[in-house]
Scaffold this active site. Structure first.
Site, PDB file in Angstrom:
ATOM      1  N   ASP A   9     -19.413  14.660 104.079  1.00 14.80           N
ATOM      2  CA  ASP A   9     -19.335  14.647 103.092  1.00 14.80           C
ATOM      3  C   ASP A   9     -19.957  13.410 102.281  1.00 14.80           C
ATOM      4  O   ASP A   9     -19.477  12.419 102.155  1.00 14.80           O
ATOM      5  CB  ASP A   9     -18.511  15.265 101.757  1.00 14.80           C
ATOM      6  CG  ASP A   9     -18.700  15.103 100.137  1.00 14.80           C
ATOM      7  OD1 ASP A   9     -19.758  14.810  99.542  1.00 14.80           O
ATOM      8  OD2 ASP A   9     -17.940  15.529  99.847  1.00 14.80           O
ATOM      9  N   LYS A  70     -25.901   6.312  96.332  1.00 12.62           N
ATOM     10  CA  LYS A  70     -26.297   7.900  96.844  1.00 12.62           C
ATOM     11  C   LYS A  70     -27.491   8.392  95.507  1.00 12.62           C
ATOM     12  O   LYS A  70     -28.533   9.244  95.039  1.00 12.62           O
ATOM     13  CB  LYS A  70     -25.016   9.140  96.395  1.00 12.62           C
ATOM     14  CG  LYS A  70     -25.716  10.640  96.528  1.00 12.62           C
ATOM     15  CD  LYS A  70     -24.051  11.631  96.810  1.00 12.62           C
ATOM     16  CE  LYS A  70     -24.803  12.764  96.911  1.00 12.62           C
ATOM     17  NZ  LYS A  70     -23.998  13.227  96.906  1.00 12.62           N
ATOM     18  N   GLU A 147     -23.591  21.035  98.999  1.00 14.32           N
ATOM     19  CA  GLU A 147     -22.387  20.750  98.689  1.00 14.32           C
ATOM     20  C   GLU A 147     -21.674  21.852  97.970  1.00 14.32           C
ATOM     21  O   GLU A 147     -21.107  22.405  99.020  1.00 14.32           O
ATOM     22  CB  GLU A 147     -21.898  19.642  97.679  1.00 14.32           C
ATOM     23  CG  GLU A 147     -22.721  18.175  98.719  1.00 14.32           C
ATOM     24  CD  GLU A 147     -22.919  16.904  97.635  1.00 14.32           C
ATOM     25  OE1 GLU A 147     -22.807  17.793  96.393  1.00 14.32           O
ATOM     26  OE2 GLU A 147     -22.982  15.968  97.987  1.00 14.32           O
ATOM     27  N   ASP A 169     -18.665  21.393  90.228  1.00 13.55           N
ATOM     28  CA  ASP A 169     -18.093  19.425  91.054  1.00 13.55           C
ATOM     29  C   ASP A 169     -18.263  18.825  89.719  1.00 13.55           C
ATOM     30  O   ASP A 169     -18.754  17.928  89.462  1.00 13.55           O
ATOM     31  CB  ASP A 169     -19.098  19.628  92.121  1.00 13.55           C
ATOM     32  CG  ASP A 169     -18.773  18.197  93.154  1.00 13.55           C
ATOM     33  OD1 ASP A 169     -18.115  17.619  92.545  1.00 13.55           O
ATOM     34  OD2 ASP A 169     -19.642  18.519  94.336  1.00 13.55           O
TER      35      ASP A 169
HETATM   36  P1  ADP Z   1     -17.979  11.984  94.361  1.00 14.28           P
HETATM   37  O1  ADP Z   1     -18.272  13.625  94.813  1.00 14.28           O
HETATM   38  O2  ADP Z   1     -18.587  11.587  93.315  1.00 14.28           O
HETATM   39  O3  ADP Z   1     -18.235  11.133  96.749  1.00 14.28           O
HETATM   40  P2  ADP Z   1     -15.229  12.751  94.693  1.00 14.28           P
HETATM   41  O4  ADP Z   1     -15.062  13.793  94.788  1.00 14.28           O
HETATM   42  O5  ADP Z   1     -14.035  11.673  95.271  1.00 14.28           O
HETATM   43  O6  ADP Z   1     -16.375  11.636  94.235  1.00 14.28           O
HETATM   44  O7  ADP Z   1     -14.237  12.276  93.420  1.00 14.28           O
HETATM   45  C1  ADP Z   1     -13.984  10.677  92.509  1.00 14.28           C
HETATM   46  C2  ADP Z   1     -13.120  10.907  91.555  1.00 14.28           C
HETATM   47  O8  ADP Z   1     -12.061  11.080  91.063  1.00 14.28           O
HETATM   48  C3  ADP Z   1     -12.735   9.328  90.905  1.00 14.28           C
HETATM   49  O9  ADP Z   1     -13.202   9.316  89.875  1.00 14.28           O
HETATM   50  C4  ADP Z   1     -11.611   9.801  90.842  1.00 14.28           C
HETATM   51  O10 ADP Z   1     -10.680   8.745  90.029  1.00 14.28           O
HETATM   52  C5  ADP Z   1     -10.905  10.533  90.187  1.00 14.28           C
HETATM   53  N1  ADP Z   1      -9.634  11.447  91.152  1.00 14.28           N
HETATM   54  C6  ADP Z   1      -9.323  10.972  92.227  1.00 14.28           C
HETATM   55  N2  ADP Z   1      -7.969  11.830  92.316  1.00 14.28           N
HETATM   56  C7  ADP Z   1      -7.804  11.995  90.135  1.00 14.28           C
HETATM   57  C8  ADP Z   1      -6.575  12.177  90.143  1.00 14.28           C
HETATM   58  N3  ADP Z   1      -5.660  12.857  90.685  1.00 14.28           N
HETATM   59  N4  ADP Z   1      -6.538  12.751  88.862  1.00 14.28           N
HETATM   60  C9  ADP Z   1      -7.830  12.289  88.402  1.00 14.28           C
HETATM   61  N5  ADP Z   1      -9.191  11.934  88.270  1.00 14.28           N
HETATM   62  C10 ADP Z   1      -8.609  11.718  89.997  1.00 14.28           C
HETATM   63 MG    MG Z   2     -18.324  15.101  95.674  1.00  5.16          MG
END
Ligand code: ADP
Ligand code: MG
Length: 590
Positions: A9, A70, A147, A169
């Site tokens: 991912d 990205k 995804e 998502d």
């Molecule tokens: P991406 O798909 O953009 O790479 P992710 O799915 O890893 O991102 O999500 C990242 C986001 O999730 C960030 O903004 C992070 O602060 C938020 N995040 C991670 N854990 C938590 C949580 N426990 N509560 C709220 N937001 C969270």
């Molecule tokens: Mg993602």
């Protein structure tokens, strides 16, 4: 040696690599966590940093750090990094190489083949760039996978599940919603919609502004030019946001955040979940609009959906699931880790390509919801039996969640706490599993003084309840050892009677022993509910028949008998059919 195909991912904010081992997908840790921040940087000493270290220096050395690359995939440009300039493909390849090395270290041999995921809305140019990044990193890219398709795969693998799913998502910087149809081995994206400029980072920005405003108003400081203070506040905002996913409020303290006239000033402020939810509500509304659009494009109604699947770290904010439930009428599925679902699904797809068999991804989840009764409005009337779920069914274990409640009276010196297992709107329709009094509250407190309910549940069904008077810190901690216990229907009825009696609510429920035996021990929660409902119906019929005569009484007797036979035979289909019939007849006779 087996030729492993890994699943990757490659996210805007975080990237994850996984592979299937012994039939199960497995996430690889990079620097101690499966989530590698998708950030590349140049350290002051010239070393190339990928991941957490790069992310940590991002706000201090923006000119030497690249994040969210990205977003640039497929564009013909170069991004500066120190004195050099790199294409988005090259920067992504640096991230992929870091992931590859971690997988190789864990496996003890080279890894050469990969499945890489992209958003459903990615254009051909963006897909091609992603494929190229994989190749630059030294992979043969076996497949570019959507995804939402990967996330759906994680959800259905090894189960009989199929149907139409809504995959919501919400990542760090992007939001997308897709409608995915899964039938056997066939998966298709029916519609996809979203906002490439909306994500958890925007939630951080709103919290950042709140904190900055409060600090500036309290101290007269001006943080506009203060890079270091802003970097600290940015981090504090994200930490506060994450804390508010499981806490009802958070205290944000930053010592010596800035100096005003040579005097060091501190930030020390409280943010409640309600403050935070108010801030983000307009953004969540926008995601809800996208959900409606995606459904429209797929020519579906919310009720046609078989499941709502949450993906992306930002969906851990509890308001997200609540909003989706309001809008779609479905409780989103919580038993797949939202920020790992895509990588796990990519690994499952990779294993299929490699011809391996895979099995169900087992996550331990709580089989029941837990919550408490409170004073509010029930069916239009003021009632003590309103019910609020605090820990939701199907949440991965261990889990913990806190909610704020408020006292009703001025100088109220105690709260009577009752903890229930179940989801019913009327607290008394749930199973009471604990009750205790918290007394000695501050006699000078005003009405609506906040009380924090904190529930923590472990794998063994041990539920820890902590109730705290917020402004004094007075607290009571109670451990419920057997929160997962299931009562027999008789016990359930008896327990409800006891509760109603204790609360002075004398609805005429049946008394005396039930003539029907306990249900088979291996029933699932829905079957058990059907069973309990059937038992309650036979009892209701027994009570009502005395007032009936002639044909009505014969009909009730006949149906009751059929239902009793079904219960004796433990025939759940028959139990459901006869329950429905008897319920209909009783409804008209009552
Ligand atoms: P991406 O798909 O953009 O790479 P992710 O799915 O890893 O991102 O999500 C990242 C986001 O999730 C960030 O903004 C992070 O602060 C938020 N995040 C991670 N854990 C938590 C949580 N426990 N509560 C709220 N937001 C969270
Ligand atoms: Mg993602």
């Amino acid at each position: 040696m087996r030729d492993v195909i890994v699943g990757i991912d490659l996210g805007t904010t975080n990237s994850t690599i996984a592979f299937v081992r012994d039939g199960r997908p497995h996430l690889v840790d990079v620097d101690g966590s499966p989530l590698l921040p998708s950030v590349v940087g140049l350290a002051p000493d010239g070393r190339l940093l990928v991941g957490r270290a790069a992310r940590n220096q991002r706000h201090l050395y923006p000119e030497r750090t690249i994040g969210s690359v990205k977003r640039r995939m497929g564009e013909d440009l170069r991004v500066p990094l120190g004195d050099d300039r790199y294409t988005p493909v090259e920067v992504s390849a640096m991230i992929l190489r870091r992931l590859k090395a971690a997988a190789e270290a864990e496996l003890g041999h080279g890894v050469h083949r990969a499945v890489i995921t992209v958003p459903a809305y990615f254009s051909d140019a963006q897909r091609t760039a992603t494929r190229e990044a994989g190749e630059v990193a030294g992979f043969t890219v076996e497949r570019i996978l959507h995804e939402p398709t990967a996330a759906s795969l994680t959800y259905v693998e090894g189960t009989e599940r199929s149907g139409t799913f809504l995959v919501y998502d919400l990542g760090g910087g992007t939001f997308d919603v897709s409608i995915v149809r899964v039938q056997g081995d066939l998966t298709e994206v029916l519609a996809s919609h979203g906002d490439t400029r909306l994500g958890g980072d925007d939630f951080d920005a709103l919290l950042f502004d709140l904190l900055r405003r409060r600090f500036e108003e309290a101290t007269g400081a001006d943080l506009r030019e203060d890079l270091r203070a802003r970097a600290r506040l940015t981090r504090a905002a994200e930490e506060a946001k994450i804390a508010l996913s499981s806490q009802a409020f958070v205290q944000v303290t930053e010592e010596h955040l800035a100096e005003v006239d040579g005097v060091p000033r501190h930030l020390d402020t409280e943010v409640t979940r309600a403050d935070y939810e108010d801030l983000i509500e307009p953004l969540l509304e926008r995601t809800a609009d996208s959900v409606a659009t995606a459904l429209r494009e797929a020519s579906l109604l919310a009720r046609d959906l078989d499941q709502v699947i949450l993906v992306g770290g930002a969906t851990r904010t509890p308001r997200v699931a609540a909003l989706l439930q309001e809008r779609t009428g479905r409780a989103p599925h919580l038993d797949v880790d939202p920020d790992k679902a895509v990588a796990l699904g990519a690994a499952l797809h990779a294993a299929r390509l490699a011809g391996e068999a895979t099995g169900r991804i087992l996550v331990d989840v709580t089989p029941f919801s837990f919550g408490t009764s409170y004073f509010g409005t029930l069916d239009g009337w003021p009632s003590n039996d309103c019910y609020k779920v605090i820990l939701h069914r199907n949440t991965p274990l261990p889990c913990r969640q806190a909610e704020l409640f408020y006292t009703v009276d001025v100088g109220q010196d105690a709260v009577d706490v009752t903890i229930f297992q179940g989801d019913a709107e009327d607290a008394l329709d749930n199973l009471q599993i604990g009750r205790f009094l918290v007394d000695g509250l501050d006699p000078k407190a005003r009405e609506n003084s906040p009380i924090v309910f904190d529930l923590a549940l472990d794998l063994n069904g041990i539920l820890q309840v902590t109730v705290t008077e917020k402004h004094t810190g007075l607290r009571k901690h109670v451990v419920i050892e057997d929160a997962f216990r299931r009562l027999s229907p008789e016990e359930l009825v008896a327990a409800r009677l006891r509760v109603r009696a204790a609360l002075g609510d004398d609805e005429d429920e049946p008394t005396g022993p039930s003539p029907i035996g306990a249900p088979p021990p291996d029933l699932g929660p829905e079957d058990r509910a059907a069973w309990a409902g059937a038992v309650a119906l036979t009892e209701k019929a027994d009570r009502l028949r005395a007032d009936l005569d002639g044909a009505d009484r014969d009909e009730v007797d006949e149906l009751t008998e059929a239902l009793r036979d079904a219960l004796d035979a433990a025939d759940l289909d028959a139990i459901r059919v006869h329950s429905a019939e008897l319920a209909d007849v009783l409804f008209y006779l009552e």
